[in-house]
Scaffold this active site. Structure first.
Site, PDB file in Angstrom:
ATOM      1  N   SER A 103       0.849  -1.191   0.000  1.00  0.00           N
ATOM      2  CA  SER A 103       0.000   0.000   0.000  1.00  0.00           C
ATOM      3  C   SER A 103       0.883   1.239   0.000  1.00  0.00           C
ATOM      4  CB  SER A 103      -0.907   0.011   1.230  1.00  0.00           C
ATOM      5  OG  SER A 103      -0.266   0.702   2.281  1.00  0.00           O
ATOM      6  N   LYS A 104       0.266   2.378  -0.208  1.00  0.00           N
ATOM      7  CA  LYS A 104       1.081   3.589  -0.338  1.00  0.00           C
ATOM      8  C   LYS A 104       1.796   3.949   0.963  1.00  0.00           C
ATOM      9  CE  LYS A 104      -2.236   7.281   0.525  1.00  0.00           C
ATOM     10  NZ  LYS A 104      -3.629   6.879   0.478  1.00  0.00           N
ATOM     11  N   ARG A 105       1.340   3.356   2.075  1.00  0.00           N
ATOM     12  CA  ARG A 105       2.001   3.647   3.345  1.00  0.00           C
ATOM     13  C   ARG A 105       3.217   2.757   3.600  1.00  0.00           C
ATOM     14  NH1 ARG A 105      -3.149   4.453   3.809  1.00  0.00           N
ATOM     15  NH2 ARG A 105      -3.486   2.216   4.031  1.00  0.00           N
ATOM     16  N   ASP A 106       3.382   1.730   2.799  1.00  0.00           N
ATOM     17  CA  ASP A 106       4.525   0.833   3.031  1.00  0.00           C
ATOM     18  C   ASP A 106       5.825   1.476   2.577  1.00  0.00           C
ATOM     19  OD1 ASP A 106       3.208  -1.429   4.152  1.00  0.00           O
ATOM     20  OD2 ASP A 106       2.355  -1.833   2.173  1.00  0.00           O
TER      21      ASP A 106
END
Ligand code: GLU
Length: 461
Positions: free
Chosen positions: A227-230
């Site tokens: 995900s974009k938070r990884d």
């Protein structure tokens, strides 16, 4: 130019996720491999998220990765406009075709697509009511990655919402038809949309394009999708952290595609030549931060010295390590002896800062180790006259001189190495010691040896 026309159709969100970048890359590779056309189409129907800024992030990221597009924003082309927000008239025109063919109806203000087939009703447990279903002929998709996929739609679906906005499925297909797209290469998450899309292609009198649904990218551990938070998920982070774009691109190629001989570091021309659907794996790809870092380091080590100097100068200037007065030859020598040990451009000031400044970090662990055994101060005292007298000051001549010094003192020469390294650089590792001393030059080495003695003679006395 071949007839192949592929497109990357992002909805700009303000981030350039590596999954999107990889989709863009595979389309670009396929276009370059076949001599076809790579179209950039902006699916900006979500007005809130699609800002100028979001578009900038995306296009900057593509340019940084070297993914140039043949048609689209900034470059134009014969199939524009390339923003969905500017194509309303085209969508209305295509809607009219469906209306004329009797394939639409209105319900509660929305316009629906009418499937063809026998209608029946069925109780829907979720909605708690009878719903109408349609027995359609299944759509058969000969997916280039997944193989044969058969899916049947069984419910009419919306084309225009009651607010007058067309939906994704409709505009996506209309664009693919009107832009003459021959191959749709996109993430596997869209596979479930493909039967709707094929229904629409056929209802609009067009053959569906060739589909290739590429595997998802999983986060480095666990079952989830990246995900974009990884960590490592956004192209802009690689830009910020000074990865080499060619290295990131090379790594992204390997996320779901592999060359037949399993080579990893490959020049892009070779990847373009070898890239084909056969090499795309159907299993999910797992993001591997270490491999990315490893490939980046390989690219750094392969850079010609002049290019490396050109790339690192701004970093060293920013850190206050070099300025206009720095000797160009000295900089090149430093890079020559250090290149083999470089891993990331961001780590460079820590690796080579001591060549330019006396104000470098002292690694306490190494210091502890050095003072634990032997007599480091005595070793440095013995080295000083050697450094003063050593004539040619090359790595080889220094090696021979230290060898004979060690012999005369009854030591192995490696008795001197870690102490000397620590005394001139404050570190326990780094470039090979003798080339490093030779590059630093007599004056700097003596200065540091003296400093070392001064600091430690007082602290240990
Ligand atoms: N805008 C869609 C996306 O970003 C495009 C899907 C497609 O490539 O057909 O996922």
């Amino acid at each position: 130019m071949s007839d192949v026309r592929v497109r990357f159709a992002p909805s700009p969100t303000g981030f350039f996720h590596i999954g999107s970048a990889r989709t863009a890359l595979f389309n670009w590779l396929y276009a370059r491999h076949t001599g076809g056309t790579f179209v950039l189409r902006i699916e900006d129907t979500d007005k809130e998220r699609n800002t100028e800024e979001a578009l900038r992030v995306l296009m900057d990221g593509m340019k940084w990765l070297g993914l140039d597009w043949d048609e689209g924003p900034e470059v134009g082309g014969d199939h524009g406009p390339y923003f969905q927000s500017q194509r309303s008239d085209i969508y209305r025109e295509y809607l009219q075709k469906l209306i004329d063919a009797g394939r639409t109806y209105e319900k509660e203000g929305a316009i629906f697509f009418r499937l063809e087939g026998e209608r029946y009703t069925e109780y829907d447990d979720y909605k708690k009511c009878e719903v109408e279903k349609v027995r359609t002929t299944p759509q058969i998709i000969d997916d280039q990655v997944r193989g044969r996929v058969e899916r049947a739609e069984e419910k009419d679906f919306v084309l225009y919402r009651s607010n007058g906005e067309p939906v994704f499925h409709f505009v996506n297909v209309v664009d693919d038809i009107s832009m003459g797209i021959t191959h749709v290469i996109r993430g596997e998450d869209h596979l479930s949309n493909t039967s709707k899309h094929c229904e629409l292609f056929r209802a609009l009198g067009a053959e569906p394009p060739v589909f290739a649904h590429i595997p998802l990218i999983l986060k480095s551990t666990g079952p989830g999708k990246m995900s974009k938070r990884d960590e490592g998920a956004l192209i802009e982070d690689y830009q910020k952290n000074r990865f080499l774009p060619a290295a990131v691109r090379n790594y992204l190629c390997l996320l779901g595609w592999s060359p037949k001989d399993d080579s990893e570091v490959l020049p892009i021309d070779e990847i373009i030549e070898r890239f084909d659907f056969d090499g795309i794996n159907s299993g999910n790809a797992r993001f591997d931060e270490k491999k990315m870092a490893h490939i980046n380091a390989e690219y750094i080590r392969q850079l010609p010295l002049e290019t490396l100097a050109w790339m690192v100068s701004p970093i060293l200037v920013e850190e206050g390590l070099v300025d206009d007065s720095t000797d160009e030859d000295y900089l090149q020598d430093v890079l020559r002896v250090s290149q083999e040990k470089m891993t990331a451009l961001n780590a460079l000031p820590a690796l080579i800062g001591f060549f330019f400044s006396n104000d470098y970090a002292i690694d306490e662990k190494t210091q502890g180790r050095i003072f634990k055994k032997g007599d480091p101060l005595a070793r440095i005292r013995e080295l000083i006259p050697l450094i003063e007298a050593e004539e040619s000051f090359t790595a080889d001549s220094l090696d021979a001189s230290i060898e004979s010094l060690a012999e005369s003192q009854g030591f192995k020469k490696f008795e001197y190495f870690p102490v000397a390294r620590f005394a001139v650089s404050g570190a326990g590792g780094g470039p090979d010691l003798l080339p490093m001393i030779s590059t630093l030059g007599r004056h700097r080495v003596l200065e540091r040896f003296q400093n070392f003695l001064e600091i430690h003679a007082t602290s240990t006395s």
